[in-house]
Design a protein around this motif. Sequence first.
Motif, short mmCIF file in Angstrom:
data_model
loop_
_atom_site.label_atom_id
_atom_site.label_comp_id
_atom_site.label_asym_id
_atom_site.label_seq_id
_atom_site.Cartn_x
_atom_site.Cartn_y
_atom_site.Cartn_z
N ALA A 53 0.54 -0.84 0.28
CA ALA A 53 0.57 -0.08 -0.13
C ALA A 53 1.54 1.35 0.04
CB ALA A 53 -0.93 0.47 1.23
N ALA A 54 2.35 1.12 -0.11
CA ALA A 54 3.57 2.23 0.72
C ALA A 54 3.57 2.59 -1.08
CB ALA A 54 4.27 2.15 1.30
N ALA A 55 4.02 4.45 -1.36
CA ALA A 55 4.54 4.23 -2.28
C ALA A 55 5.99 3.99 -2.37
CB ALA A 55 3.99 5.54 -3.25
N VAL A 56 6.58 3.82 -1.60
CA VAL A 56 8.00 3.27 -0.59
C VAL A 56 8.13 3.03 0.58
CG1 VAL A 56 10.29 4.70 -0.34
CG2 VAL A 56 8.99 5.96 -1.93
N THR A 57 8.79 2.23 0.15
CA THR A 57 9.82 1.23 1.60
C THR A 57 10.32 1.32 2.30
OG1 THR A 57 7.56 -0.45 1.68
CG2 THR A 57 9.52 -1.33 2.85
N LEU A 58 10.95 2.44 3.21
CA LEU A 58 12.05 1.90 3.82
C LEU A 58 12.83 0.80 4.04
CD1 LEU A 58 11.89 5.86 5.26
CD2 LEU A 58 12.92 5.20 3.16
N VAL A 59 13.79 0.30 3.77
CA VAL A 59 13.83 -0.87 4.38
C VAL A 59 15.54 -1.31 5.26
CG1 VAL A 59 15.00 -3.63 4.13
CG2 VAL A 59 12.94 -2.25 2.37
N GLN A 60 15.44 -1.14 6.19
CA GLN A 60 16.59 -1.22 7.10
C GLN A 60 17.47 -2.56 7.67
OE1 GLN A 60 15.51 0.46 11.03
NE2 GLN A 60 17.69 0.04 11.68
N PHE A 61 18.16 -2.45 7.13
CA PHE A 61 19.32 -3.35 7.54
C PHE A 61 19.73 -2.77 8.64
CE2 PHE A 61 18.08 -3.95 3.16
CZ PHE A 61 18.23 -4.93 2.50
N SER A 62 19.85 -4.04 9.48
CA SER A 62 20.72 -3.64 10.92
C SER A 62 20.80 -5.38 11.46
CB SER A 62 19.74 -3.09 11.52
OG SER A 62 18.69 -3.96 12.10
N THR A 63 21.90 -5.23 12.62
CA THR A 63 22.28 -6.46 12.99
C THR A 63 22.02 -5.96 14.65
OG1 THR A 63 24.45 -5.50 13.27
CG2 THR A 63 24.53 -6.94 11.08
N THR A 64 21.77 -7.52 15.36
CA THR A 64 21.56 -7.15 16.76
C THR A 64 22.65 -7.14 17.38
OG1 THR A 64 21.24 -9.58 16.21
CG2 THR A 64 21.36 -9.02 18.67
N PHE A 65 23.30 -6.45 17.60
CA PHE A 65 24.71 -5.50 18.52
C PHE A 65 24.71 -4.23 18.11
CE2 PHE A 65 25.10 -9.99 19.45
CZ PHE A 65 24.75 -9.30 20.86
N CYS A 66 23.86 -3.83 17.13
CA CYS A 66 23.72 -2.66 16.55
C CYS A 66 23.62 -0.94 17.27
CB CYS A 66 24.11 -2.25 14.69
SG CYS A 66 23.52 -0.97 14.31
N ALA A 67 23.80 -0.35 17.99
CA ALA A 67 23.80 0.60 18.62
C ALA A 67 23.39 1.56 17.60
CB ALA A 67 24.57 1.43 19.63
N PRO A 68 23.87 1.78 16.65
CA PRO A 68 23.30 3.24 15.35
C PRO A 68 21.82 2.72 14.32
CG PRO A 68 25.41 3.08 14.91
CD PRO A 68 24.86 2.02 16.01
N CYS A 69 21.29 1.53 14.95
CA CYS A 69 20.48 0.77 13.89
C CYS A 69 19.72 0.70 14.92
CB CYS A 69 20.71 -1.08 13.92
SG CYS A 69 22.11 -1.11 12.81
N ARG A 70 19.48 0.78 16.12
CA ARG A 70 18.53 1.08 17.15
C ARG A 70 17.87 2.76 16.98
NH1 ARG A 70 22.18 -0.90 20.60
NH2 ARG A 70 21.65 -2.77 21.36
N HIS A 71 19.00 3.53 16.88
CA HIS A 71 18.79 5.24 16.63
C HIS A 71 17.40 5.65 15.06
CE1 HIS A 71 18.55 9.63 16.60
NE2 HIS A 71 19.27 9.24 15.55
#
Length: 143
Positions: A53-71
């Motif tokens: 339903a979205a025109a754009v999906t922001l797909v975030q690739f992260s890892t378990t212990f990645c602090a900037p990933c949480r932000h």
Amino acid sequence: MTGALVALGALVVAAAAGLLIKARSGRVRAGRDTAGRDAAGPPAEVLAALDPAAAVTLVQFSTTFCAPCRHTRVLLADLAERTPGLAHADIDLTDRPELARRMAVLRTPTTVAVDPAGAEILRVSGVPRRDELLAALRERLPA
């Protein structure tokens, strides 16, 4: 004396590399042309994460212990909630190195903006800059 010069040289190279990484972190870059590299299209994990339903999906690739990933997760979820036509999905690469290779993810977090067909529009390595990301996506989102 030679040891001191080698240490100084290593320090200069490390400082230059750090400054370059910091300057590029969070910057929006054009999407990669994945069609030429992979005739099968985007990986199934990416297609499954898309919001039809979205025109754009922001797909975030992260890892378990990645602090900037949480932000990044908080920032992108808030952005998707407040912006019509924008969705957010998070894919954990901790146990999926083959997916990281296939998507050319060299560091986490990496955010890839994808259209409903799975074509990559843009990508950001590091924590995205909110205003810059929105400006780059503005033409793809409903008014």
